[in-house]
Design a protein around this motif. Structure first.
Motif, short mmCIF file in Angstrom:
data_model
loop_
_atom_site.label_atom_id
_atom_site.label_comp_id
_atom_site.label_asym_id
_atom_site.label_seq_id
_atom_site.Cartn_x
_atom_site.Cartn_y
_atom_site.Cartn_z
N LEU A 1 15.50 3.44 -3.04
CA LEU A 1 14.73 2.22 -2.81
C LEU A 1 13.30 2.31 -3.34
CD1 LEU A 1 15.93 1.42 0.83
CD2 LEU A 1 16.72 0.41 -1.32
N SER B 1 10.84 -0.62 -4.69
CA SER B 1 11.34 -1.93 -4.28
C SER B 1 10.25 -2.70 -3.55
CB SER B 1 12.55 -1.76 -3.36
OG SER B 1 12.96 -3.02 -2.88
N ALA B 2 10.16 -3.97 -3.85
CA ALA B 2 9.19 -4.83 -3.17
C ALA B 2 9.81 -5.52 -1.97
CB ALA B 2 8.65 -5.86 -4.15
N SER B 3 11.07 -5.23 -1.70
CA SER B 3 11.79 -5.87 -0.60
C SER B 3 11.20 -5.45 0.75
CB SER B 3 13.26 -5.46 -0.67
OG SER B 3 13.90 -5.64 0.56
N TYR B 4 11.04 -6.42 1.64
CA TYR B 4 10.54 -6.14 2.98
C TYR B 4 11.48 -5.18 3.70
CZ TYR B 4 8.68 -7.02 7.67
OH TYR B 4 8.13 -6.86 8.92
N THR B 5 12.78 -5.41 3.58
CA THR B 5 13.78 -4.54 4.23
C THR B 5 13.68 -3.12 3.71
OG1 THR B 5 15.24 -6.43 4.53
CG2 THR B 5 16.22 -4.25 4.74
N ALA B 6 13.54 -2.94 2.40
CA ALA B 6 13.41 -1.60 1.82
C ALA B 6 12.17 -0.92 2.36
CB ALA B 6 13.37 -1.68 0.30
N ASN B 7 11.07 -1.65 2.49
CA ASN B 7 9.84 -1.07 3.02
C ASN B 7 9.97 -0.69 4.48
OD1 ASN B 7 8.34 -1.16 0.61
ND2 ASN B 7 7.84 -3.30 0.95
N GLN C 1 5.97 2.34 3.35
CA GLN C 1 5.10 2.21 2.20
C GLN C 1 3.69 2.07 2.76
OE1 GLN C 1 4.74 -1.41 -0.23
NE2 GLN C 1 5.68 -0.17 -1.85
N ASN D 1 1.25 -0.80 1.69
CA ASN D 1 1.45 -2.15 2.23
C ASN D 1 1.63 -2.13 3.75
OD1 ASN D 1 1.20 -3.47 -0.20
ND2 ASN D 1 3.34 -3.15 -0.72
N TYR E 1 3.44 -0.25 6.02
CA TYR E 1 4.73 -0.03 6.69
C TYR E 1 4.70 1.43 7.16
CZ TYR E 1 6.06 -4.31 4.35
OH TYR E 1 6.13 -5.61 3.92
#
Length: 190
Positions: free
Chosen positions: A144, A147-153, A158, A161, A163
């Motif tokens: 992952l 990935s910029a995906s919220y779920t991936a974060n 991260q 950002n 997380y």
């Protein structure tokens, strides 16, 4: 089911330490210069162990969930987890504003972990899931990465950002707390 009295004391001490450590961090943060080199170390001094206590919160949450699980049906578990998640997002809004509303922090992580614990319920399943989240973390992070995906974060974290408490590997700590409570209650993992 007997209550583990020391658990409440440990939760209180860790929460107080978390507020203390976060307060020191934000007091020493200068918006224009960032964190002054060694500022937190200078303020905490010989009490640096206090900074480690908040890391015990997921462990204690897992133990606390074990003792509550008997009183929760599916609706109660989901309601409690959603309430905890909502409180976490509300705290983000109040502390940092709308731009950080969806930051993933400890309350959101613990709420997600409670849902997972409710589904797993049995000690052996919790143990397997805890070991798996720890063992799979490097592969999940690699898969992952970027990935910029919220779920991936949420799954892998991260820091850039905000997380801070990703499910992988932190769920293993919640699982360890749950298993510690199983052992405390039964003196075995049966």
């Amino acid at each position: 089911m007997r209550r583990w009295k020391g658990l409440d004391v440990a939760k209180a001490v860790c929460c107080i330490a978390m507020v203390y450590a976060n307060t020191l961090f934000w007091l020493t943060l200068n918006e224009s210069e960032g964190l002054r080199q060694g500022a937190v170390r200078d303020m905490i001094g010989s009490y640096a162990i206090i900074g480690l206590l908040p890391l015990s919160i997921p462990l204690l949450a897992g133990a606390a969930f074990y003792f509550r699980r008997q009183r929760l049906d599916a609706q109660g578990a989901i309601t409690a987890a959603c309430f905890l998640m909502l409180v976490g997002f509300l705290m983000n809004l109040l502390a940092f504003g709308a731009e950080d509303l969806l930051s993933w922090d400890v309350l959101q992580f613990i709420a997600t972990s409670f849902m997972a614990l409710y589904v797993l319920r049995h000690a052996w399943r919790v143990a397997v899931a805890g070991i798996a989240t720890l063992a799979l973390t490097p592969w999940i992070n690699s898969a992952l990465e970027g990935s910029a995906s919220y779920t991936a974060n949420v799954l892998t974290g991260q820091l850039a950002n905000q997380y801070y408490w990703p499910f992988f590997p932190w769920f293993s700590t919640v699982a360890a707390g749950y298993l510690l409570a199983v052992w405390k209650q039964h003196k075995s993992f049966a």
